[in-house]
Design an enzyme around this catalytic site. Structure first.
Site, PDB file in Angstrom:
ATOM      1  N   HIS A  17       0.762  -1.212  -0.229  1.00 50.93           N
ATOM      2  CA  HIS A  17       0.141  -0.057  -0.336  1.00 50.93           C
ATOM      3  C   HIS A  17       0.742   1.652   0.206  1.00 50.93           C
ATOM      4  O   HIS A  17       2.200   1.092   0.437  1.00 50.93           O
ATOM      5  CB  HIS A  17      -0.625   0.681   1.338  1.00 50.93           C
ATOM      6  CG  HIS A  17      -1.757   1.498   1.259  1.00 50.93           C
ATOM      7  ND1 HIS A  17      -1.874   2.165   1.875  1.00 50.93           N
ATOM      8  CD2 HIS A  17      -3.371   0.673   1.055  1.00 50.93           C
ATOM      9  CE1 HIS A  17      -2.829   2.811   1.763  1.00 50.93           C
ATOM     10  NE2 HIS A  17      -3.282   2.228   1.666  1.00 50.93           N
ATOM     11  N   GLN A  75      -4.459  -4.374   6.721  1.00 51.85           N
ATOM     12  CA  GLN A  75      -5.431  -5.616   6.759  1.00 51.85           C
ATOM     13  C   GLN A  75      -5.581  -6.995   7.667  1.00 51.85           C
ATOM     14  O   GLN A  75      -6.939  -7.456   8.267  1.00 51.85           O
ATOM     15  CB  GLN A  75      -5.610  -6.553   5.759  1.00 51.85           C
ATOM     16  CG  GLN A  75      -5.731  -4.889   3.903  1.00 51.85           C
ATOM     17  CD  GLN A  75      -7.136  -4.084   4.431  1.00 51.85           C
ATOM     18  OE1 GLN A  75      -7.905  -5.226   4.584  1.00 51.85           O
ATOM     19  NE2 GLN A  75      -7.077  -3.529   3.998  1.00 51.85           N
TER      20      GLN A  75
HETATM   21  C1  LIG Z   1      -5.974   1.042   5.018  1.00 52.94           C
HETATM   22  C2  LIG Z   1      -4.457   0.554   4.433  1.00 52.94           C
HETATM   23  C3  LIG Z   1      -3.524   1.106   4.622  1.00 52.94           C
HETATM   24  C4  LIG Z   1      -3.696   2.431   5.601  1.00 52.94           C
HETATM   25  O1  LIG Z   1      -4.608   2.783   6.770  1.00 52.94           O
HETATM   26  P1  LIG Z   1      -4.956   4.071   6.843  1.00 52.94           P
HETATM   27  O2  LIG Z   1      -6.009   3.931   8.149  1.00 52.94           O
HETATM   28  O3  LIG Z   1      -5.469   4.703   5.509  1.00 52.94           O
HETATM   29  O4  LIG Z   1      -4.193   4.893   6.898  1.00 52.94           O
HETATM   30  C5  LIG Z   1      -2.153   0.972   4.996  1.00 52.94           C
HETATM   31  N1  LIG Z   1      -2.634  -0.375   4.284  1.00 52.94           N
HETATM   32  C6  LIG Z   1      -3.153  -0.998   4.360  1.00 52.94           C
HETATM   33  C7  LIG Z   1      -2.937  -2.747   2.839  1.00 52.94           C
HETATM   34  C8  LIG Z   1      -4.534  -0.785   3.966  1.00 52.94           C
HETATM   35  O5  LIG Z   1      -5.124  -1.731   3.654  1.00 52.94           O
END
Ligand SMILES: *Cc1c(COP(=O)(O)O)cnc(C)c1O
Length: 412
Positions: A129, A209
């Site tokens: 991500h 996740q």
């Molecule tokens: C949602 C997500 C993030 C970021 O989290 P935020 O709550 O948007 O800061 C990072 N890594 C993964 C795999 C995600 O699904």
């Protein structure tokens, strides 16, 4: 893979009934919410915990000597203990609050950045991500740190042999996701940690996740940092954080400066509090932390292996029904993956797919899902994603497939 006995230990209809929002309609149709990988809906237990905190006992934490301040501090620190139990951390002070997953990556990057040098290497995977990419790019720009990319195979699995080859004497950090928010791939964190530690590198895990679907035990994973975010764990927005090994946290310099994170301040000098408060400058997200604590207590009340089996059964059901559709391409079919279905529809932009599905009340996400290098890896500019959570039912799965088939007919 779903096994029947696990499925019997979880009742999705009873769980679903606890989410008030899921009884609303969208465009005249019952809401079919398949965007939980972006943000999960909130159960009554969380809504009530937030209301109760605001109505019953609220003040700023840590600094008061009055009853409400003490009660709120207790509730706030109890939420930290809940997270520690949820992740199986050694002690609650190894849980640091941040305002979400993203801030935790930046906290670690800011701290490590103070000791990294040009030529030091950070290894990430192609399935990360942007939250686990961009803070390291910023270190590359600022310090000349080198980013190395562990490749993803065609089926969406991480190429572990290639990752092992990348790790070397200049590797300082291996930063990988527990579970991909696009492919659903679940990585073997323990094996990665063993490889990294053998080279003297730290291991940071993106658990945004994984915390939801993989029942993490940070001690068994042996990671140095494990990052999570509250709003995907059925909790509020504005709260997240990380687990850190004690040594890793103690070696990390403070992040932001301000109240609460100091021991003493004079005109000439400052000394800092110990962990975890050293990383929590200013008034923290008090209500949000209490809400997340309630979410995790509620979530831990379920058999989480049974929940994961249920989510995977829905995924398998959808994939089974779509198996003979040659206009559909599924991105990510690694063995042992979690219940995230990312796909493209031949000759159709993913945004159009998502908009047509919305007409049928079906909420899915479309785009690059904050993982542009991964889209590139698969040669696509966008994809649609249906992600399954504990409140989804086989009726949701069928409504999604029916709507997708209609959407396809709309475009041909
Ligand atoms: C949602 C997500 C993030 C970021 O989290 P935020 O709550 O948007 O800061 C990072 N890594 C993964 C795999 C995600 O699904």
């Amino acid at each position: 893979m779903a096994d029947g006995s696990a499925l019997n230990r979880f009742d999705p209809y009873a769980a679903r009934a606890q989410f008030p929002i899921l009884s609303r309609t969208v465009n005249g149709k019952p809401l079919i919410y398949l965007d939980s990988a972006a943000s999960a809906q909130k159960p009554r237990a969380v809504i009530d915990a937030l209301t109760h905190a605001m109505e019953g006992s609220y003040a700023n934490v840590h600094r008061g000597l009055h009853t409400l301040a003490n009660e709120t501090t207790d509730a706030f620190e109890a939420a930290r203990e809940t997270v520690a139990r949820f992740l199986n951390a050694e002690t609650p002070d190894q849980i640091v609050w941040t305002k979400g997953g993203t801030e935790a990556f930046n906290l670690v990057a800011s701290g490590l950045g103070q000791s990294l040098q040009a030529g030091d290497q950070i290894i990430v995977s192609q399935m990360e991500h942007h939250a686990n990419i961009v803070p390291w790019h910023m270190l590359r720009e600022r310090l000349g740190v080198v980013l190395k990319w562990a490749p993803v195979r065609d089926d969406g699995s991480l190429d572990m042999e290639a990752l092992a080859m990348l790790i070397g004497p200049r590797t300082r950090l291996v930063a990988v996701t527990h579970m991909s928010n696009v492919l659903g791939t679940v990585n073997d964190i323990r094996a990665i940690a063993d490889l990294a530690h053998a080279a003297g590198a730290l291991v940071l895990v993106d658990g945004c996740q994984g915390a939801v679907h993989c029942r993490p035990d940070v001690q068994a994973l042996d990671c140095d940092f494990y990052i999570f975010t509250g709003h995907k764990l059925y909790g509020p927005t504005g709260i997240g954080g990380m687990y850190g090994k004690r040594a890793a946290l103690e070696a990390l310099p403070p992040y932001q400066g301000g109240g609460e994170m100091i021991a003493t301040v004079t005109e000439d000098a400052v000394t800092y509090s110990g962990i975890p408060h050293r990383f929590e400058a200013g008034t923290p997200p008090i209500l949000e932390a209490i809400g997340l604590g309630a979410a995790l207590e509620w979530f831990m009340g379920f058999d989480r292996d049974a929940v994961a089996a249920h989510e995977m059964a829905l995924y398998d059901h959808v994939v089974g029904r779509l198996a003979d559709r040659d206009w559909l391409r599924i991105i990510g079919e690694a063995p042992g993956k979690g219940a995230i279905l990312t796909f493209t529809v031949e000759n159709t932009h993913a945004h159009d797919v998502a908009q047509i599905l919305d007409r049928y009340g079906v909420a899915v996400r479309a785009g690059v899902h904050c993982a542009e290098p991964l889209s590139r890896r698969f040669g696509i500019t966008s994809s649609a994603r249906a992600s399954f959570a504990l409140y989804n039912t086989v009726e949701d799965a069928d409504a999604f497939v029916d709507a997708l088939i209609k959407a396809r007919e709309f475009f041909v």
